[in-house]
Design a protein around this motif. Sequence first.
Motif, mmCIF file in Angstrom:
data_model
loop_
_atom_site.group_PDB
_atom_site.id
_atom_site.type_symbol
_atom_site.label_atom_id
_atom_site.label_comp_id
_atom_site.label_asym_id
_atom_site.label_seq_id
_atom_site.Cartn_x
_atom_site.Cartn_y
_atom_site.Cartn_z
ATOM 1 N N THR A 92 47.043 50.588 22.858
ATOM 2 C CA THR A 92 48.092 49.914 23.629
ATOM 3 C C THR A 92 48.422 50.686 24.895
ATOM 4 O O THR A 92 48.576 50.105 25.976
ATOM 5 C CB THR A 92 49.351 49.754 22.762
ATOM 6 O OG1 THR A 92 49.025 49.026 21.571
ATOM 7 C CG2 THR A 92 50.441 49.016 23.527
ATOM 8 N N VAL A 93 48.532 51.997 24.775
ATOM 9 C CA VAL A 93 48.821 52.826 25.944
ATOM 10 C C VAL A 93 47.694 52.729 26.968
ATOM 11 O O VAL A 93 47.942 52.606 28.182
ATOM 12 C CB VAL A 93 49.040 54.289 25.522
ATOM 13 C CG1 VAL A 93 49.151 55.195 26.744
ATOM 14 C CG2 VAL A 93 50.290 54.417 24.663
ATOM 15 N N ALA A 94 46.443 52.754 26.507
ATOM 16 C CA ALA A 94 45.298 52.664 27.415
ATOM 17 C C ALA A 94 45.299 51.337 28.158
ATOM 18 O O ALA A 94 45.011 51.287 29.367
ATOM 19 C CB ALA A 94 44.000 52.843 26.635
ATOM 20 N N VAL A 95 45.627 50.253 27.456
ATOM 21 C CA VAL A 95 45.671 48.935 28.102
ATOM 22 C C VAL A 95 46.762 48.890 29.155
ATOM 23 O O VAL A 95 46.568 48.350 30.258
ATOM 24 C CB VAL A 95 45.874 47.830 27.047
ATOM 25 C CG1 VAL A 95 46.157 46.489 27.727
ATOM 26 C CG2 VAL A 95 44.650 47.707 26.154
ATOM 27 N N LEU A 98 45.610 50.929 32.195
ATOM 28 C CA LEU A 98 44.567 50.215 32.935
ATOM 29 C C LEU A 98 45.146 49.034 33.699
ATOM 30 O O LEU A 98 44.780 48.781 34.855
ATOM 31 C CB LEU A 98 43.487 49.736 31.969
ATOM 32 C CG LEU A 98 42.335 48.938 32.582
ATOM 33 C CD1 LEU A 98 41.587 49.776 33.617
ATOM 34 C CD2 LEU A 98 41.371 48.454 31.505
ATOM 35 N N THR A 99 46.061 48.301 33.057
ATOM 36 C CA THR A 99 46.684 47.157 33.734
ATOM 37 C C THR A 99 47.459 47.611 34.966
ATOM 38 O O THR A 99 47.381 46.984 36.035
ATOM 39 C CB THR A 99 47.620 46.422 32.763
ATOM 40 O OG1 THR A 99 46.876 45.985 31.626
ATOM 41 C CG2 THR A 99 48.264 45.224 33.446
ATOM 42 N N ALA A 100 48.200 48.699 34.841
ATOM 43 C CA ALA A 100 48.956 49.216 35.979
ATOM 44 C C ALA A 100 48.021 49.642 37.105
ATOM 45 O O ALA A 100 48.293 49.385 38.293
ATOM 46 C CB ALA A 100 49.823 50.395 35.536
ATOM 47 N N ALA A 101 46.899 50.269 36.752
ATOM 48 C CA ALA A 101 45.937 50.694 37.782
ATOM 49 C C ALA A 101 45.338 49.491 38.502
ATOM 50 O O ALA A 101 45.169 49.507 39.732
ATOM 51 C CB ALA A 101 44.827 51.530 37.138
ATOM 52 N N VAL A 103 46.713 46.527 38.864
ATOM 53 C CA VAL A 103 47.757 45.922 39.709
ATOM 54 C C VAL A 103 47.899 46.705 41.009
ATOM 55 O O VAL A 103 47.998 46.122 42.103
ATOM 56 C CB VAL A 103 49.095 45.877 38.946
ATOM 57 C CG1 VAL A 103 50.234 45.477 39.891
ATOM 58 C CG2 VAL A 103 49.009 44.902 37.785
ATOM 59 N N ILE A 104 47.903 48.016 40.923
ATOM 60 C CA ILE A 104 48.058 48.842 42.132
ATOM 61 C C ILE A 104 46.848 48.657 43.055
ATOM 62 O O ILE A 104 47.001 48.464 44.272
ATOM 63 C CB ILE A 104 48.229 50.324 41.743
ATOM 64 C CG1 ILE A 104 49.564 50.521 41.006
ATOM 65 C CG2 ILE A 104 48.173 51.216 42.982
ATOM 66 C CD1 ILE A 104 49.743 51.912 40.431
ATOM 67 N N MET A 105 45.642 48.717 42.493
ATOM 68 C CA MET A 105 44.437 48.585 43.317
ATOM 69 C C MET A 105 44.246 47.174 43.867
ATOM 70 O O MET A 105 43.492 46.974 44.819
ATOM 71 C CB MET A 105 43.205 49.001 42.511
ATOM 72 C CG MET A 105 43.120 50.491 42.239
ATOM 73 S SD MET A 105 41.556 50.989 41.452
ATOM 74 C CE MET A 105 41.736 50.214 39.841
ATOM 75 N N SER A 106 44.942 46.203 43.280
ATOM 76 C CA SER A 106 44.812 44.823 43.755
ATOM 77 C C SER A 106 45.566 44.579 45.053
ATOM 78 O O SER A 106 45.352 43.554 45.713
ATOM 79 C CB SER A 106 45.319 43.846 42.682
ATOM 80 O OG SER A 106 44.541 43.926 41.518
ATOM 81 N N TYR A 107 46.436 45.485 45.426
ATOM 82 C CA TYR A 107 47.245 45.278 46.632
ATOM 83 C C TYR A 107 46.360 45.066 47.858
ATOM 84 O O TYR A 107 46.563 44.121 48.638
ATOM 85 C CB TYR A 107 48.180 46.472 46.841
ATOM 86 C CG TYR A 107 48.843 46.474 48.198
ATOM 87 C CD1 TYR A 107 49.890 45.604 48.497
ATOM 88 C CD2 TYR A 107 48.392 47.338 49.208
ATOM 89 C CE1 TYR A 107 50.489 45.600 49.746
ATOM 90 C CE2 TYR A 107 48.979 47.344 50.458
ATOM 91 C CZ TYR A 107 50.018 46.473 50.728
ATOM 92 O OH TYR A 107 50.588 46.469 51.974
ATOM 93 N N TRP A 108 45.370 45.934 48.053
ATOM 94 C CA TRP A 108 44.547 45.864 49.263
ATOM 95 C C TRP A 108 43.621 44.633 49.276
ATOM 96 O O TRP A 108 43.541 43.959 50.295
ATOM 97 C CB TRP A 108 43.752 47.160 49.403
ATOM 98 C CG TRP A 108 44.636 48.337 49.678
ATOM 99 C CD1 TRP A 108 45.090 48.763 50.902
ATOM 100 C CD2 TRP A 108 45.211 49.225 48.718
ATOM 101 N NE1 TRP A 108 45.894 49.853 50.768
ATOM 102 C CE2 TRP A 108 45.999 50.179 49.445
ATOM 103 C CE3 TRP A 108 45.148 49.324 47.330
ATOM 104 C CZ2 TRP A 108 46.692 51.193 48.811
ATOM 105 C CZ3 TRP A 108 45.851 50.335 46.691
ATOM 106 C CH2 TRP A 108 46.601 51.258 47.429
ATOM 107 N N PRO A 109 42.960 44.299 48.169
ATOM 108 C CA PRO A 109 42.166 43.064 48.189
ATOM 109 C C PRO A 109 43.002 41.812 48.397
ATOM 110 O O PRO A 109 42.593 40.905 49.127
ATOM 111 C CB PRO A 109 41.488 43.055 46.807
ATOM 112 C CG PRO A 109 41.465 44.480 46.387
ATOM 113 C CD PRO A 109 42.718 45.077 46.936
#
Length: 282
Positions: A92-95, A98-101, A103-109
Amino acid sequence: PRSYHRMEVVGNFVAQLVAPFLLFLPQPVAAIGGVIMLGTQAYLVVSGNYAWLNALTLVVTFAAIPDSLIRALLPGLAAAVPVAIAPPPAFTVAVIVLTAAVVIMSYWPVRNMIGAGQRQRMNFSFNRYHLVNTYGAFGSVTRTRYEVVIEGNASDDPAEDGWREYEFLAKPGDVRRRPPQVAPYHLRLDWLMWFAALSPSYAEDWLVPFIQKLLEGDRAVLRLLRLNPFPAAPPLRIRARFYHYRFTTREERRETGAWWSRELAGEYLPAMRLSAAAGARR
């Protein structure tokens, strides 16, 4: 008909822009989105065959189908469907991380995609890890179809008229040959030849080496083709020509027996000999 085309466009928008967001909602809404996407991908496999892009989407979409629906539709597989158990805390913690990462990396695309005009970048990586990019099979969909036709000549005389065409397994060539159905199998070379017709830049790295192999009579490369017009010995020269293809009308098909109609649009690659191809490859 124009009305059917509009319905198809609207259906694609719903399947590709609305249904994916349904996957994140509770059941049975997620299952509805999954079924819509599964049906769309099945249609694309038969009609367009985008190979691993279809397979990847199907795998992700199946995760939205609840076990209860699978048991109802396929009762014979009920025993094979495992009972869901609560995931361990570490998972659960890994998911969540990963989801937070993502979301953050999606900002530029996302900022790139909502931009206008020439500022948009397709098939572009916004970080050194090449994650969450603006990948797309096509920047735009063309309304006309061009094909690169490769021809060989056994004569070294420039005035000799003896050009014969190489036939590929599926891509349009002989206008009288019915387009084959190969999905879901993917013919990589035929796919690349289509992209070569869309833009010569797609073929910069591989087309001349491919022609060199044909001039050498390489058996492994020739097995990728449907027809080798020079079975006894490889040709002395090979060229590539550019054609505009379109499907024949029902009347044209009845009169000529041809599935395609084509017009020469120009020269794609001048005639090359083995020495010239080897030099260009280096």
